[in-house]
Design a protein around this motif. Sequence first.
Motif, mmCIF file in Angstrom:
data_model
loop_
_atom_site.group_PDB
_atom_site.id
_atom_site.type_symbol
_atom_site.label_atom_id
_atom_site.label_comp_id
_atom_site.label_asym_id
_atom_site.label_seq_id
_atom_site.Cartn_x
_atom_site.Cartn_y
_atom_site.Cartn_z
ATOM 1 N N PRO A 148 0.818 -1.224 0.000
ATOM 2 C CA PRO A 148 0.000 0.000 0.000
ATOM 3 C C PRO A 148 0.849 1.270 0.000
ATOM 4 N N LEU A 149 2.004 1.207 0.664
ATOM 5 C CA LEU A 149 2.884 2.379 0.672
ATOM 6 C C LEU A 149 3.539 2.591 -0.694
ATOM 7 N N TYR A 150 3.673 1.485 -1.450
ATOM 8 C CA TYR A 150 4.192 1.626 -2.828
ATOM 9 C C TYR A 150 3.202 2.442 -3.676
ATOM 10 N N TRP A 151 1.913 2.249 -3.412
ATOM 11 C CA TRP A 151 0.900 3.039 -4.137
ATOM 12 C C TRP A 151 1.023 4.516 -3.778
ATOM 13 N N VAL A 152 1.235 4.792 -2.480
ATOM 14 C CA VAL A 152 1.386 6.195 -2.052
ATOM 15 C C VAL A 152 2.603 6.812 -2.738
ATOM 16 N N ARG A 153 3.691 6.044 -2.791
ATOM 17 C CA ARG A 153 4.908 6.515 -3.466
ATOM 18 C C ARG A 153 4.620 6.835 -4.931
ATOM 19 N N ALA A 154 3.881 5.935 -5.592
ATOM 20 C CA ALA A 154 3.577 6.146 -7.018
ATOM 21 C C ALA A 154 2.738 7.414 -7.210
ATOM 22 N N ILE A 155 1.824 7.654 -6.276
ATOM 23 C CA ILE A 155 1.003 8.874 -6.361
ATOM 24 C C ILE A 155 1.896 10.111 -6.151
ATOM 25 N N GLY A 156 2.799 10.010 -5.176
ATOM 26 C CA GLY A 156 3.741 11.117 -4.934
ATOM 27 C C GLY A 156 4.572 11.412 -6.173
ATOM 28 N N GLY A 157 5.076 10.361 -6.808
ATOM 29 C CA GLY A 157 5.873 10.534 -8.025
ATOM 30 C C GLY A 157 5.054 11.147 -9.148
ATOM 31 N N THR A 158 3.794 10.731 -9.234
ATOM 32 C CA THR A 158 2.915 11.274 -10.280
ATOM 33 C C THR A 158 2.700 12.771 -10.062
ATOM 34 N N LEU A 159 2.509 13.167 -8.798
ATOM 35 C CA LEU A 159 2.334 14.596 -8.511
ATOM 36 C C LEU A 159 3.568 15.396 -8.931
ATOM 37 N N TYR A 160 4.721 14.836 -8.625
ATOM 38 C CA TYR A 160 5.974 15.504 -8.999
ATOM 39 C C TYR A 160 6.036 15.679 -10.514
ATOM 40 N N LEU A 161 5.604 14.628 -11.239
ATOM 41 C CA LEU A 161 5.601 14.672 -12.703
ATOM 42 C C LEU A 161 4.599 15.714 -13.216
ATOM 43 N N VAL A 162 3.425 15.771 -12.565
ATOM 44 C CA VAL A 162 2.404 16.759 -12.964
ATOM 45 C C VAL A 162 2.972 18.174 -12.794
ATOM 46 N N GLY A 163 3.629 18.407 -11.670
ATOM 47 C CA GLY A 163 4.257 19.715 -11.434
ATOM 48 C C GLY A 163 5.246 20.055 -12.540
ATOM 49 N N PHE A 164 6.010 19.045 -12.938
ATOM 50 C CA PHE A 164 6.995 19.266 -14.000
ATOM 51 C C PHE A 164 6.300 19.626 -15.324
ATOM 52 N N PHE A 165 5.189 18.941 -15.633
ATOM 53 C CA PHE A 165 4.467 19.254 -16.875
ATOM 54 C C PHE A 165 3.933 20.696 -16.858
ATOM 55 N N ILE A 166 3.512 21.148 -15.672
ATOM 56 C CA ILE A 166 3.072 22.548 -15.547
ATOM 57 C C ILE A 166 4.233 23.483 -15.903
ATOM 58 N N MET A 167 5.404 23.118 -15.414
ATOM 59 C CA MET A 167 6.592 23.920 -15.720
ATOM 60 C C MET A 167 6.861 23.930 -17.233
ATOM 61 N N CYS A 168 6.732 22.765 -17.866
ATOM 62 C CA CYS A 168 6.976 22.686 -19.315
ATOM 63 C C CYS A 168 6.032 23.631 -20.061
ATOM 64 N N TYR A 169 4.769 23.626 -19.665
ATOM 65 C CA TYR A 169 3.780 24.496 -20.314
ATOM 66 C C TYR A 169 4.153 25.964 -20.106
ATOM 67 N N ASN A 170 4.537 26.289 -18.894
ATOM 68 C CA ASN A 170 4.911 27.662 -18.541
ATOM 69 C C ASN A 170 6.140 28.117 -19.340
ATOM 70 N N VAL A 171 7.111 27.232 -19.432
ATOM 71 C CA VAL A 171 8.333 27.562 -20.185
ATOM 72 C C VAL A 171 8.006 27.706 -21.670
ATOM 73 N N TYR A 172 7.171 26.808 -22.183
ATOM 74 C CA TYR A 172 6.784 26.861 -23.596
ATOM 75 C C TYR A 172 6.113 28.201 -23.921
ATOM 76 N N LYS A 173 5.167 28.604 -23.069
ATOM 77 C CA LYS A 173 4.452 29.870 -23.312
ATOM 78 C C LYS A 173 5.410 31.070 -23.181
ATOM 79 N N THR A 174 6.365 30.949 -22.260
ATOM 80 C CA THR A 174 7.333 32.034 -22.068
ATOM 81 C C THR A 174 8.188 32.206 -23.323
ATOM 82 N N ILE A 175 8.689 31.100 -23.820
ATOM 83 C CA ILE A 175 9.549 31.169 -25.008
ATOM 84 C C ILE A 175 8.740 31.652 -26.208
#
Lengths: 723, 56
Positions: A437-464
């Motif tokens: 069950p803690l592996y699932w929590v870890r996977a969710i944590g990793g997914t959130l980190y990835l989502v944050g990164f995608f937000i950054m990609c969008y922000n950088v794309y619009k900036t450029i």
Amino acid sequence: MESLKNNNLVKVVYDDKIVKAFLLATMVFAGIAFLVGVLVAFQLSYWPLNLNMEWFTFGRMRPLHTNAAIFAFAGNAIFAGIYYSTQRLCKTRMFNDTLSWLHFWGWQAIILSAAITLPLGYSQGKEYAELEWPIDIAIAVFWVIFAVNFFGTLLRRREKHIYVALWFYISTIITVAMLHIVNSIEYPVSFLKSYPVWAGVQDAMIQWWYGHNAVAFFLTTPFLGLMYYFIPKAVNRPVYSYRLSIVHFWALIFIYIWAGPHHLLYTALPDWAQTFGMVFSVMLWAPSWGGMINGLLTLRGVWHLLRTDPIIKFFVTAVTFYGMSTFEGPLLSIKSVSHIAHYTDWIIGHVHGGTLGWNGFMVFGMTYFLIPKLWRTEMYSKSLMVSHFWIGFTGIILYYVSMAAAGITQGLMWRAMDGNGNLLYPDFVETVLKIVPLYWVRAIGGTLYLVGFFIMCYNVYKTIQMAPAHQADTEVLVAATEKESHSEPETGHRRLEGLVPTFSVLAFLAVFVGSVLEIYPSLNLKQYIKDEAPVAPYTPLEIAGRDIYIKEGCYTCHSQMIRQLADDVLRFGKPSTISESMYDRPFQWGSKRTGPDLARVGKKYPNLWHYKHMLDPRSVTPKSIMPNYPWLADNTIDFISIRKKVSVMNAMGVPYDEKTIAQADVVAENEAKVIAKDLADQGITQPGLERKEIVALIAYMQALGQKEKKKGDDNGKTVAGSL
Amino acid sequence: MAKLWLAHFNDVPLTLAAFIIFMSTFGMVLLWTFRKNSKPYYDKISELPLKDGDSL
């Protein structure tokens, strides 16, 4: 490049294009590294996600994830930061643009090679050093190109003093070269197959000297350099204490290099080396925290920026994670703590606190700082930056807490005993299921980190996208020579700081002396192994099976090292000895037990058990989370290559007789027939089974822990004669 | 010979000497770095990241 000269001022055109290229490469490979990380996290939570596909299985994806995170994501980020800051701290353009671009494209080619070869199973089986020998050579070549370009820039700088960030870069370049070359000394067997010259305990010692210092000199010292440059830039005030940074630098690089053996506590590694590793790790507390405090206190007087500036949020959180990780690292190196934590997910949590929190957030802060400057515009959205921060931060917390809890839980379950001295949880899989069950929590944590990164990609794309169409390199006026800017005489450390070669040699000595004193004694195996030939070498088929074990990345989940601990001995058998792995190239002691230790699994189960287990682990171990390996029953053994492998092993000192070397393929075929017949006798009727990889792997598994010679055995040199 | 020496290394005075040399070198670096009157110089150096050059 520098054409205008007027009243002791010259025009310098900084090379921004190379920084942009490395920065964009950082973002591309961050996406891949994080995505594969999330994938393997879900594979551990839910084994069917391995999809029964050879190249997609956890054992092959995990090295891809670690290599992508370290060398592709962090590597490109380091280069972006170094190329940007070095030019500005030296007040000159990079030494040579061609070298800069050679470095860039060479590094991307290396990453591409890794991305192709690792899923295909071409691996040396050494953590963070899995890449095969041609790629190792390419890494050395392009690292040297980077070094020439960097030192060339230092030598023609217009600023006498070498700022502390540059010291950290110097130590990184020198030490990574040393670590990579020594750990990668290998004997090629074919174009994409080699064996390390180091064996058993030597290989373990050198690998963890490398592995630990890869963290130290690839994920720490360059990032500290970035910290000493970018945090003062971001808050527009100098570092809190420059003098503290001097002590920080020398103490850190001298002590770090000794700490590698803390990865091998309670193993067969000699006690003196374990104690060395533990003591020096604890000593690391001082310089690490000195550096952290120096970074944080740079914000003295401007702490309000933490509320208002998202870049500062990233930087401050990164440095805080650095402090937490460097507190936890020495803590985990204390033997009694290591007893609980080693081989568990606590270590995974610790590592990710460092990479996601310290390295990741430093890179994000640096990227948000650099993108508007390099593209001459403002960030598209500040609120998206803040969203990225909070989503990513929540992801790290979920990741770390779940893994620390999983690790401590499992570590305590492994050692739990009843009043009679029996294990409370003798069934290993029971301790795994508890933490899924803690592996699932870890996977969710990793997914959130990835989502944050995608937000950054969008922000950088619009900036450029909204940046001006015409993008020229930055042009500045600087003093023509340093003499006009410094008039006071320089002595002592001040003078040393201006002498690049001398400074570099001293920095090299600081890491080299520790390395030699620590590694050299362990190279003399004879002081630890008294008998002439205490163990028999692997038979030709066992060597082939061992290579399949390495190819499938079994070491990512299974150790082969029973520690000198009561619970390890009760669970797996008598402690492993140095001599048992003396012919192991590479050593396979492992660093994580998602599955049980295999050091003494030989002859514990019949061949049929292994056959069924590899094809469907749940057929013999209900609820196992191990992937299926159906292709092992389809893939054919390359018998011809075995002759070359045995010959190479013999050339490195493994005692095979001439007949075995000359007929290694025939010997292996005969061994395979014996195992195939045994399986056939028990009802496995697969045609041509004696030529399938699964038979070789079974031969290897059955040999584990069975190689120690007993009194009365012959000299063990004739493998062929026994078949 | 060297291997033999390393295999049976048990020279307490030498270990002690190494420890003293290590600690005293560290102490001297520390004292030198934090010696009196050096602050203005280091303050000046610490401003380097803030000076990229005058923009054109």
